[in-house]
Design an enzyme around this catalytic site. Sequence first.
Site, PDB file in Angstrom:
ATOM      1  N   ASP A  65      -6.910   2.279   7.044  1.00  0.00           N
ATOM      2  CA  ASP A  65      -5.629   2.861   7.436  1.00  0.00           C
ATOM      3  C   ASP A  65      -5.824   4.356   7.662  1.00  0.00           C
ATOM      4  O   ASP A  65      -6.923   4.879   7.477  1.00  0.00           O
ATOM      5  CB  ASP A  65      -4.526   2.572   6.405  1.00  0.00           C
ATOM      6  CG  ASP A  65      -4.820   3.177   5.039  1.00  0.00           C
ATOM      7  OD1 ASP A  65      -5.137   4.392   4.971  1.00  0.00           O
ATOM      8  OD2 ASP A  65      -4.750   2.468   4.023  1.00  0.00           O
TER       9      ASP A  65
ATOM     10  N   ARG B 202      -4.330  -4.708   6.457  1.00  0.00           N
ATOM     11  CA  ARG B 202      -5.335  -3.711   6.842  1.00  0.00           C
ATOM     12  C   ARG B 202      -6.628  -4.390   7.304  1.00  0.00           C
ATOM     13  O   ARG B 202      -7.248  -3.981   8.291  1.00  0.00           O
ATOM     14  CB  ARG B 202      -5.646  -2.786   5.659  1.00  0.00           C
ATOM     15  CG  ARG B 202      -4.610  -1.718   5.400  1.00  0.00           C
ATOM     16  CD  ARG B 202      -5.022  -0.866   4.211  1.00  0.00           C
ATOM     17  NE  ARG B 202      -4.984  -1.575   2.951  1.00  0.00           N
ATOM     18  CZ  ARG B 202      -5.950  -1.554   2.032  1.00  0.00           C
ATOM     19  NH1 ARG B 202      -7.053  -0.867   2.254  1.00  0.00           N
ATOM     20  NH2 ARG B 202      -5.821  -2.204   0.892  1.00  0.00           N
TER      21      ARG B 202
ATOM     22  N   ASP C 217       0.830  -1.199   0.000  1.00  0.00           N
ATOM     23  CA  ASP C 217       0.000   0.000   0.000  1.00  0.00           C
ATOM     24  C   ASP C 217       0.866   1.251   0.000  1.00  0.00           C
ATOM     25  O   ASP C 217       1.995   1.234   0.512  1.00  0.00           O
ATOM     26  CB  ASP C 217      -0.897   0.025   1.237  1.00  0.00           C
ATOM     27  CG  ASP C 217      -1.969  -1.043   1.210  1.00  0.00           C
ATOM     28  OD1 ASP C 217      -2.471  -1.342   0.109  1.00  0.00           O
ATOM     29  OD2 ASP C 217      -2.310  -1.579   2.286  1.00  0.00           O
TER      30      ASP C 217
ATOM     31  N   TYR D 152       5.442  -8.975   8.444  1.00  0.00           N
ATOM     32  CA  TYR D 152       5.130  -7.561   8.611  1.00  0.00           C
ATOM     33  C   TYR D 152       5.184  -7.169  10.086  1.00  0.00           C
ATOM     34  O   TYR D 152       4.951  -8.000  10.973  1.00  0.00           O
ATOM     35  CB  TYR D 152       3.718  -7.248   8.109  1.00  0.00           C
ATOM     36  CG  TYR D 152       3.455  -7.522   6.663  1.00  0.00           C
ATOM     37  CD1 TYR D 152       3.548  -6.501   5.717  1.00  0.00           C
ATOM     38  CD2 TYR D 152       3.086  -8.791   6.226  1.00  0.00           C
ATOM     39  CE1 TYR D 152       3.287  -6.752   4.371  1.00  0.00           C
ATOM     40  CE2 TYR D 152       2.829  -9.051   4.888  1.00  0.00           C
ATOM     41  CZ  TYR D 152       2.921  -8.027   3.967  1.00  0.00           C
ATOM     42  OH  TYR D 152       2.667  -8.275   2.640  1.00  0.00           O
TER      43      TYR D 152
END
Length: 228
Positions: free
Chosen positions: A80, A172, A38, A66
């Site tokens: 987000d 997300r 993203d 992550y």
Amino acid sequence: MDAIVILDKPKGITSQRAVERVKRILKKKRAGHTGTLDPFATGVLPICLGESTKVIPFLDEGFREYEAVLKLGVETDTMDYTGRIICEKSIGRLDENDIQRVFLKFRGEIRQIPPMFSALKRDGVRLYSLARQGKEIPRSPRTVVIRELNLIDLNPPFIRFFVRCSRGTYIRVLGSNIGRELGFGGHLVDLRRIKSGVFGVEDAVSIEDVEKGNFNSVSMNRALSHMG
């Protein structure tokens, strides 16, 4: 140069924009990346140049790692911090036991509905383009695997966590679902990919490093070493 550059993608640009910048700097006609990050996210983005684009389907990218920060109590339409606030709630009592109980529900094989704000296409149109028009269409859930999901730090309303997951997982969505399961909702305020298949942050270089020629590319032989 028919090799792979492991870029540490900066915040604020799309993965494709990062590819175009590297391609222009290195004067290559062909280039491609192996997995979208993203725009607000940073971290490992393998970029294949020249003939190495042919190996993209064969790269070992079964699992990715992550680190993310979830802010509880505020939901956004993008899941987000770049999105529009759609719901706010007060944060009640919260401790590590609550987090671990919820994390347990998301480990293993789970189903995720891709977000409207994503690069997926429907009838040739990116979903995010439809979302920006205020449209929402049905999306089929996908099966993904969360191999590891661990708490790094709890500082309400913020939760920092580590996740090791299969390709195609939307962090997300995972963060949003964790927030809802806790009863407060939430959205990601930070996301960093620290490993993609065999490539880690220790291999990654900045765009400025690429501009200065201060980097080592990865050979196709190394990239395909898992097939040996």
